[in-house]
Scaffold this active site. Structure first.
Site: not given
Ligand code: FMN
Length: 368
Positions: A112, A179, A182, A184, A232, A343-344
């Site tokens: 990314q 990216h 969010h 950015y 994204r 993600g999580r």
């Molecule tokens: C610890 C953490 C770091 C993240 N870093 C990024 C990132 O670098 N780039 C991005 O587009 N989203 C980032 N996200 C958002 C995740 O890609 C994802 O969209 C978000 O966690 C929702 O998905 P989930 O409900 O399955 O966790 C991050 C999320 C978490 C929890």
């Protein structure tokens, strides 16, 4: 919500274990690891811990890994030197080892590519002498931060993105994700709160999409027709979960059309709740992913609270996981998306996909 309700008899997701192809991207199933920043790469170089982290997630069964956000050359791409860079020979060597480890476990991987723009914060420990840059040199509240990008800066930035995308191709990655979500840098062009430009990169939806589209077009020209470009984007911003860049399907179409025209292959709609209807006053009760697919006709990755009990940086969710798996399945059957990212849930249990496939849901380590 209890783990018992996750392991109820109605959970199958069998359809998600089918292959997916888009250009250079060939996935063994429809599960992706969402990009998640770690800042565990001192000096910006992927190290042995990072290689093992990605290898373990690939071994856990996902079809696709989208890496944590990785910095393009900049200027001033982000706040910390612990985020891995996606340029320079030292970082490239680390990424080559990551790709090889992930491919050996049967998963695909894309980096990314990330520039934080005005969201870099006021205490960077990386490129400390370089001011933050963004479309208008203001944050979403209108406060002046750093400086506005000049047309020369924009050309430099395009070169930075192209450099990283070419490196991804050279290292054997399966594509690259931009990216643009969010709040950015690329999203700062989409968002009227951060884009006050009066040149061709500010104004209407199409004009606000013009710079991100130039980045995509330049990458496309450099990498050729087959290397998959994922874009994204999100309505929500890290600084404002209620923010919107498109209030109507028409707005959304105006934003996305230049990106499609420039050569995006796959959209990755970043949602905090995958089941949420996007435009509530519209007859179609589609999510943002569904609208993106309907408008562009391109494959879409969805995401948002799959396998977890709370919204990303938000409240507990009322519906059970079992109910939401049902909704996810319905959305998939309706053709709202092609791939689902987690993600999580994958942070808590890298083996999540393998356990889902084996029906061992009670074995999944839940995210807390
Ligand atoms: C610890 C953490 C770091 C993240 N870093 C990024 C990132 O670098 N780039 C991005 O587009 N989203 C980032 N996200 C958002 C995740 O890609 C994802 O969209 C978000 O966690 C929702 O998905 P989930 O409900 O399955 O966790 C991050 C999320 C978490 C929890």
């Amino acid at each position: 919500m209890s783990q018992e309700s996750v392991s109820g008899p109605s959970i199958h997701l069998d359809e998600f274990f089918s292959e997916f192809h888009a250009g250079s991207l060939r996935l063994r199933n429809r599960f992706a690891m969402a990009p998640m920043t770690r800042a565990k790469s001192p000096g910006g170089i992927p190290n042995t811990e990072n290689i093992e982290y990605y290898r373990a997630h690939a071994a856990g069964g996902v079809g696709l890994i989208v890496t944590e956000g990785t910095y393009v050359r900049g200027p001033a791409a982000g706040p910390t030197s612990e985020v891995p860079r996606f340029y320079g020979e030292d970082s490239a060597a680390g990424w080559r080892a990551v790709v090889e480890a992930v491919h050996a476990e049967g998963a695909a991987i894309v980096p990314q590519l990330w520039h934080t723009g005005v969201s870099r914060g006021d205490k960077p420990d990386f490129e400390t002498d370089t001011p933050s840059v963004s479309p208008s040199g203001v944050d979403h509240t209108g406060s002046r931060v750093g400086r506005a990008l000049t047309s020369g800066d924009l050309d430099t930035l395009i070169g930075s993105y192209v450099e990283s995308a070419l490196l991804a191709k050279q290292l054997g990655f399966d594509g690259a994700e931009l990216h643009g979500a969010h709040g950015y840098l690329l999203d700062q062009f989409f968002w009227t709160a951060t884009n006050h430009r009066t040149d061709e990169y500010g104004g209407t939806s199409a004009q606000r999409a013009a710079f991100p589209a130039r980045v995509v077009a330049a990458i496309r020209e450099a990498v050729g027709p087959d290397f998959t470009i994922i874009f994204r984007y999100s309505q929500w911003k890290g600084a404002d979960y209620t923010a919107r860049i498109a209030d109507t399907p028409g707005d959304l179409e105006a934003l996305l059309a230049p990106l499609v025209e420039a050569g995006v292959d796959v959209f990755h709609t970043s949602l905090r709740r995958h089941w949420q209807t996007e435009f509530t006053d519209h007859a179609d009760d589609l999510s943002l992913a569904g609208w993106t697919k309907k408008i562009t006709g391109l494959p879409v990755i969805t995401v948002g609270s799959v396998g977890v009990d709370s919204v990303f940086r938000g409240d507990r969710i009322d519906e059970t996981q079992a109910q939401r798996f049902g909704l996810l399945q319905q959305q998939f059957e309706r053709g709202e998306f092609d791939v689902v990212a987690l993600g999580r849930a994958l942070l808590a249990d890298p083996e999540w996909v393998n356990k889902m496939r084996a029906g061992q849901l009670s074995e999944i380590t839940p995210f807390r």
